[in-house]
Motif scaffolding. Structure first.
Motif, short mmCIF file in Angstrom:
data_model
loop_
_atom_site.label_atom_id
_atom_site.label_comp_id
_atom_site.label_asym_id
_atom_site.label_seq_id
_atom_site.Cartn_x
_atom_site.Cartn_y
_atom_site.Cartn_z
N LEU A 89 0.84 -1.19 0.00
CA LEU A 89 0.00 0.00 0.00
C LEU A 89 0.88 1.25 0.00
O LEU A 89 1.95 1.26 0.60
CB LEU A 89 -0.91 0.02 1.24
N HIS A 90 0.35 2.26 -0.69
CA HIS A 90 1.06 3.55 -0.74
C HIS A 90 0.03 4.65 -0.94
O HIS A 90 -1.14 4.37 -1.23
CB HIS A 90 2.05 3.59 -1.91
N CYS A 133 5.07 9.63 -0.45
CA CYS A 133 4.15 8.62 0.08
C CYS A 133 3.89 8.89 1.55
O CYS A 133 4.78 9.35 2.28
CB CYS A 133 4.74 7.23 -0.10
N THR A 135 2.21 6.42 3.57
CA THR A 135 1.92 5.14 4.21
C THR A 135 3.19 4.67 4.92
O THR A 135 4.26 4.71 4.31
CB THR A 135 1.52 4.09 3.14
N HIS A 140 8.72 4.79 4.17
CA HIS A 140 8.53 4.97 2.73
C HIS A 140 9.19 6.24 2.21
O HIS A 140 9.71 6.26 1.09
CB HIS A 140 7.04 4.94 2.38
N MET A 145 10.57 7.58 -1.69
CA MET A 145 9.28 7.76 -2.37
C MET A 145 8.87 9.23 -2.35
O MET A 145 7.89 9.61 -1.72
CB MET A 145 8.20 6.89 -1.72
#
Ligand SMILES: [Cu+2]
Ligand SMILES: [Cu+2]
Lengths: 318, 392
Positions: A89-90, A133, A135, A140, A145
């Protein structure tokens, strides 16, 4: 995805969806790699631009940092996050952009994207932002990210904001630190508890816009700046790490004209800036003598302020 | 070396550089590694009732919204909310009593950590202390009963210093409330250890006859909160409880705003405003458009922090007690360590980048962006120093 806790997967329809002025497609990759100056390859995760039909599972890794999102003030933007499958999940949080809750990309106040979600927002203020991101963010964002997010004034690139200064040359310096030990953790590391050491960042690499600041960033195209006397340089400086930083401009004096996507009431003259995580400063330089100026970013311990490491790049004025 | 002053380069014309350096703590940077895990209880048994979500039983967004409604209901009852204040034309005498007490507090991962506090009752553990609000020119009398066996003190830099209060004794200090602003009261004995382990609280001094300014002529606000941050290394708390000087390098494992961490939807105690900083009425920012909210932010801890608000940019009014030369609009504001402080205003403007525009029914997070602080015990993302912002 077994043991993830406190994640909120969903892929709702975008509320009040309209036809956007501009669309960005982003797909997750979690098998990227960055080669450091000492020859080590460090795993990174991020977003690829899947707008050209090259989407999918990103089997070839992807760019670090993630491709920039660049829009104009007043545009309605769609950022489409494709996160197919059930592997992880992101989200995308447009940092500094302030949309509705549903489009803010924070898992626990809305949802983590499983499938596809189209973030809808309208760029209200020109300036320097970044997206990342949100999450298991502690991990992350550290994994890379993030990407630059630039809002140009309605007239487009070349001016920082309407009525603000114009520039001829632009540099985006997203300064980050890596703790390579964190880079082998799974996406849901310690979300259910247990000690993954995520309270304790001990960085061993110091990076400018995806390039090792030890040596490579001194000359890397897209990081190091070459300009002529008489030209105006805009440096968009982003603290993309977690620790405080001090950036010194190698003896050049600049004018901070805006920060965090808002013009300052009056420009402030600087030769160095101290920043904390996620701050952005837009600095204008008009060097009047040629030379090579070595820019140094010091990464500072959050407790005792000691210098944990340094990244360097150059401004060459011809 | 203490962490350098932020932005001295940018703002030094209005910043009294020696103020903060004077208050920075030089502490040991010995790297002897005390085995932190030694003092941990059973971790596996400890995680308080988290929902072990696996594929198929993830909490869905709809469930979350249900939780959040409950949480909101909880937050408006019982605990009071924003600091209330009615201005007066004349100075008054304010009496306040604190009991120095100690006790254990269970952290998000189930580990019990020892704290001491300026409590409002002899049996309580008010970490941090209940905040105080007075007016410029008031006479403030504070009686401190030290119920512990160790020596403590009550200090507000520039205003009052009780000197040593030996264990088992009481003292009363009096002072005139000086310049309007936000102050930390704390125990200077054994600096920084007693302060870190909980002996601190916030004092607001309002300008004379004003209900909506930080200092006379400042930008105005409608409601105000104290945010006291702290960073917790349980090995240090354990050493201090045992009367030892910590010898390990400071490695915080818990991160608090007003004495507690946040807990995400689906966690045990999610809706309990006394256990979840998202719903703690001392911390949560809630309002309608125009409900400009002053945050008096004090850092009792040892870490420099990056505060990040979603939904609106903040007006950054003061830094370490000094009005800033320029008021900047920021989504990130630095909070220096060892008693750094800022006053900022969350303006409650319509979130500028929403399309279509929204003015109510939104909720956002405030979290520290040095994301290590968003964990507890080395993991448990979202069990850190964060709170909610609600557009009613
Ligand atoms: Cu992610
Ligand atoms: Cu961010």
């Amino acid at each position: 995805m077994g043991g993830a806790c406190y994640v909120y997967p969903d892929s709702p329809a975008t509320p009040d969806r309209v036809t956007p002025d501009v669309t960005f497609e982003r797909t997750i990759y979690m098998n990227g790699s960055v080669r450091m100056d000492d020859g080590r390859n460090i795993t990174v995760w991020g977003f690829t631009d899947s707008g050209g039909g090259m989407g999918g599972m990103g089997g070839m890794g992807g760019p670090f940092p993630s491709p920039a999102i660049r829009v104009r003030e007043g545009q309605i933007v769609h950022t489409v996050l494709n996160n197919p499958g059930m592997m992880w999940l992101h989200t995308i949080h447009h940092h500094g952009i302030e949309p509705s809750t549903m489009n803010d990309g924070v898992g626990h106040t809305s949802f983590d994207v499983q499938g596809t979600y189209t973030y809808q927002w309208r760029a209200a203020h020109a300036g320097t932002y970044f997206y990342h991101c949100h999450t298991n963010t502690v991990l992350h964002a550290e994994m890379g990210m993030y990407g630059a997010l630039i809002v140009d004034p309605p007239e487009g690139p070349g001016r920082v904001f309407s009525g603000g200064p114009s520039y001829d040359v632009e540099a985006i310096w997203a300064c980050d630190e890596f703790d390579s030990r964190w880079h082998n953790l799974p996406w849901d590391a310690a979300t259910c508890g247990g000690d993954a050491g995520l309270n304790d960042l001990n960085p061993d690499y110091f990076i400018i816009t995806g390039v090792d600041g030890n040596r490579s960033a001194l000359t890397a195209p897209g990081v190091a700046v070459t300009m002529n006397r008489g030209q105006t340089l805009l440096v968009r400086y982003i603290n993309a790490g977690y620790y405080p930083q001090r950036i010194r401009f190698g003896g050049l004096t600049g004018q901070v004209v805006s920060s965090d996507g808002r013009p300052l009431p009056a420009p402030v003259t600087v030769s160095e800036i101290n920043s904390v995580s996620a701050e952005r400063y837009d600095v204008i330089f008009n060097p009047d003598s040629s030379g090579v100026y070595t820019v140094e970013i010091e990464y500072l311990d959050w407790i005792d302020g000691s210098v944990l490491g340094m990244a360097r790049t150059r401004i060459t004025v011809n | 070396m203490p962490y350098d002053s932020f932005m001295t380069n940018l703002l030094n014309n209005n910043y009294h550089n020696d103020y903060h350096n004077k208050n920075n703590i030089h502490f040991s940077t010995t790297t002897t590694c005390l085995p932190i895990l030694q003092i941990m209880l059973s971790l596996s048994a400890a995680i308080d009732g988290r929902s072990k979500t696996t594929k198929g039983v993830y909490m869905q967004r709809r469930d979350f919204l249900k939780f959040s409604t409950l949480g909101l209901a909880g937050s408006v009852t019982g605990l009071g909310t924003f600091l209330s204040w009615s201005p007066r034309a004349n100075a008054a005498t304010i009496d306040q009593t604190f009991y120095i007490t100690d006790g254990m507090r269970t952290q998000a991962d189930g580990i019990d950590v020892w704290f001491q506090a300026y409590s409002s009752t002899s049996t309580g553990l008010d970490y941090p202390a209940q905040s105080m609000i007075v007016q410029e020119g008031d006479t403030v009398n504070i009686t401190i009963h030290n119920t512990l066996g160790t020596t403590h003190s009550f200090v507000i830099d520039g205003l009052v210093d009780s000197g040593d209060i030996p264990g088992g004794t009481s003292t009363t200090v009096s002072f005139l409330a000086g310049s309007a602003g936000s102050y930390l009261f704390y125990d200077r004995v054994n600096l920084p250890y007693n302060r870190l382990t909980g002996l601190h609280g916030g004092l607001a001094i309002m300008p004379k006859n004003s209900s909506n300014e930080i200092y006379a002529g400042s930008p105005t606000f409608k409601q105000q909160l104290f945010w006291l941050y702290n960073d917790i290394d349980p090995a240090w708390h354990d050493a201090i409880r045992q009367g030892r000087t910590p010898t390990s390098k400071f490695k915080p494992r818990y991160f608090h705003i007003n004495g507690i961490s946040a807990r995400p939807p689906g966690s045990t105690n999610y809706t309990d405003p006394t256990k979840n900083a998202f719903y703690d009425p001392r911390s949560q920012i809630s309002g309608k458009i125009g409900d400009r909210t002053l945050l008096r932010v004090l850092n009792a801890g040892m870490c420099v922090h990056s505060m990040h608000w979603h939904g609106n940019h903040l007006e950054w009014i003061t830094r370490n007690g000094q009005p800033r030369a320029q008021i900047w609009k920021k989504d990130v504001i630095a909070l220096e360590n060892n008693m750094g402080k800022v006053d900022v205003i969350y303006p409650f403007e319509p979130p500028p980048d929403a399309w279509p525009p929204v003015t109510s029914g939104q909720q956002y997070v405030m979290h520290l962006h040095d994301e290590m602080t968003q964990t507890a015990g080395g993991g448990l993302y979202q069990f850190g120093a964060a709170t909610l912002i609600k557009f009613k």
